[in-house]
Scaffold this active site. Structure first.
Site, PDB file in Angstrom:
ATOM      1  N   GLU A 113      -1.934  -8.583   4.586  1.00 52.43           N
ATOM      2  CA  GLU A 113      -1.957  -8.731   6.044  1.00 52.43           C
ATOM      3  C   GLU A 113      -3.341  -8.491   6.644  1.00 52.43           C
ATOM      4  OE1 GLU A 113      -1.373  -4.242   5.740  1.00 52.43           O
ATOM      5  OE2 GLU A 113      -1.203  -6.042   4.490  1.00 52.43           O
ATOM      6  N   CYS A 166       0.850  -1.203   0.000  1.00 51.30           N
ATOM      7  CA  CYS A 166       0.000   0.000   0.000  1.00 51.30           C
ATOM      8  C   CYS A 166       0.886   1.255   0.000  1.00 51.30           C
ATOM      9  CB  CYS A 166      -0.982  -0.027   1.171  1.00 51.30           C
ATOM     10  SG  CYS A 166      -2.334   1.177   0.987  1.00 51.30           S
ATOM     11  N   HIS A 222      -3.630  -5.345   0.510  1.00 50.76           N
ATOM     12  CA  HIS A 222      -3.168  -5.645   1.865  1.00 50.76           C
ATOM     13  C   HIS A 222      -3.277  -7.139   2.165  1.00 50.76           C
ATOM     14  CE1 HIS A 222      -2.699  -1.608   3.686  1.00 50.76           C
ATOM     15  NE2 HIS A 222      -3.654  -1.240   2.859  1.00 50.76           N
TER      16      HIS A 222
END
Length: 243
Positions: A186, A97, A184
């Site tokens: 994560e 990002c 993302h």
């Protein structure tokens, strides 16, 4: 590869800290199955915590952030300088990002606010031929997103990996040096839901509700985590062989 330095470029919303703590913890959890013998070190750069030198770790990861690459935060020039040092030494780095944007912006590309507005929820991006050949990646890749800024021009030497109409530079690689994703890996669905709920007054009318419908889509975050780990290990091994 013994150490991965995670340059943590943000602080989580207070409501999310008890469950998620910080982005470095989220990335450590994501990557540990693929980097079992690697120590993940967090550097909270908003608190002026930096590696003593670029050589302190074998590889680096730059997290997301609420900050834009164009903002005037005092730590941004330090991060740009550190990125250049790491790049010049061929120390491999992954960007996610904001990290994806900052790497491009620091290495001769361009990132900025997108006229398309917020990208939130799950998006599917399409593989370039290079991604399919070099990374044996899936033809379509679905990840969770939360961003207003985008990479609008890739840096010299970069190869496009994934794209869609909303985000034409959604992932790229500078072979042996940089791997970057706008999405993302994560994020979990729960984290994405809670983050969007906290920010829903920032979005265009109806966008929050539409994004909620995407949260149950199957994600390929584990493939991205494995690819990140393999990239970092291979690039580090090649660098050490040349040393």
């Amino acid at each position: 590869m013994k150490t991965l330095g995670i340059l943590d470029c943000d602080e989580l919303a207070p409501e999310l800290v008890p469950d998620y703590e910080h982005y470095a913890r989220m990335f450590t959890y994501l990557l540990q199955p693929h980097l079992q013998e690697v120590e993940c070190r967090r550097y909270a750069i908003l608190n002026d915590e930096w590696p003593d030198s670029a050589n302190e770790c074998n590889a680096y990861l730059i997290t997301g952030s609420k900050t834009g690459v164009y903002d005037e935060e005092p730590w941004l020039p330090c991060l740009r300088e550190f990125i250049q040092q790491v790049f010049d030494k061929s120390i491999p780095v992954v960007g996610i990002c904001f990290g994806h944007q900052m790497l491009a912006h620091s290495l001769g590309g361009y990132a900025g606010k997108s006229e398309k507005g917020w990208g939130i929820g799950a998006y599917t991006i399409r593989a370039s031929q290079y991604a399919q050949d070099a990374f044996k990646g899936p033809s379509d890749l679905t990840l969770l997103y939360s961003h207003q800024d985008q990479v609008q021009e890739l840096p010299p030497g970069a190869r496009l990996l994934y794209a869609n109409d909303f985000c034409p530079n959604a992932a790229y690689v500078i072979p042996g040096k940089v791997l970057a994703f706008q999405g993302h890996p994560e994020f979990t669905q729960d984290y994405s839901l809670r983050l969007m709920t906290l920010r829903q007054d920032r979005y265009a009318p109806g966008q929050y509700e539409q994004a909620l419908t995407t949260l149950e889509l199957p994600l390929q975050a584990d493939w991205v985590a494995q690819t990140m780990a393999e990239f970092l290990k291979a690039a580090n091994d090649k660098r050490e062989q040349k040393a």
